[in-house]
Design an enzyme around this catalytic site. Sequence first.
Site: not given
Length: 345
Positions: A245, A249, A258
Site C-alpha cells: 500500500r 491507509h 509508523y
Amino acid sequence: MTTPSPTPAGPDPHPGFGPDLARRCYREMLTARRIDEEAIALQRQGVFPAYVSLRGQEAAQVAGAAALDAERDFAFPTYREMGVALALGVDMVGYMASHRALWHGGLYDPMASRFSSLNAVVGGPVPHAVGWAVGERLRGGTGCAMAYFGDGASSEGDIHEAMNFAAVYRAPVVFFCQNNRWALSVPNERQVAGGSVAARAQGYGMPGTAVDGNDAAAVHRATAQALERARAGQGPSLIEALTYRVEPHSTSDDTSRYRDAEEERAWRDRDPLTLLRARMEADGSGDAAFFEQAEQEARKRAEAVRDGVSTAPEPDGTDLFAHVFREPTEELARQQRVWYEEVRP
C-alpha cells in the site's frame, strides 16, 4: 522493514498472458491510477470527506478481475477495489459516489456489473461471497464468487468461518487477499501469525497460493487457475497477492508515524505499472505510441469521472428511510417524522 522480492529472471513463466491481455490490463491499471490521483485531489479540495487509495495494488486488482467471467461470476469488494470495479465495467461516477458520501454502496447496478456493493466492514464481503457461491451451486449455476479482503481482515473471525463453511460445502469461491503489508498502522509480523495468509488454506482443506501481487501476469494466472478449479466443482481456493500500500491507509492517515521512508522508496521502485510496461516493451506488445495513447485515454477518462462525481446531485433525503426495511418499523417511521419536521425544508 519489509522489502520487495525480486522479479524472477529467465523464461516467461506466464505464457498465457498474451499481448492483447497485457494491453487491456495496462490500460485499465493506468486508468485506475489516474482516477485514484483525481480522487485524492478531490478529497484535498473538500469534495470527498475521505478516500482510500489503491496505488500500488493495480496489478492485483485489475489482472485478477480480468480472469473473471463478467456474465456469470460475481465480485464482492471492500472499499478499496476501485481497480476491480473498473475492470468489470462498473459506472465509475456511480462507484465514486460512495466516496463523496452520496450513497452507501455505490450508485451503480450490482447485478448488471457483477460487482457487489462496496462494503466497509472489515472482512464483511467474504461471508456474502460464500453465501452467493453456495446459492449458485445449489441452483446448478457455473458462476464463481471472488471474495476480496486485506491482510488485516484475515485476522477477523468472519474470514475463518467463511473459509471453513466454503470448504465444507465445496463452494465455488476464490478468497483473494491483497496483502499490502500494513493493517492500517500494524505490520504483517505483528498481526499475521506464521507470516503467511496463504498457508492458512491448508487448515481448511483448500489450496493456498502466494503470488507476486505486483506482477500482473502472475496474478492473472493464479486467479484463472483458482476459478477453473472452482468451476470444475473442486471447491474454494485462497490467493495471497503480496503487494504494498504505497499511499496511506486513507487520506486521514499519516504513514510517517509508523513506516520507514526507505521501505516506501523500495516498493515504489516495484511499481506494478512500471513492471508491466517493461515486460510489454521487452516482448513487443507495447511501443511508445501505445503507451502515449494509453496515457491520453486514461487522463481523459479520469477527468470525466472527476467532473461527473463532483457535479452529481445529492440524493433526496427520503432515501435514508426508503431503503432500510421492506416493512418500515415504528422507530423508523418516528425518525422519518422527526426528519420531516426538523430537517426537510
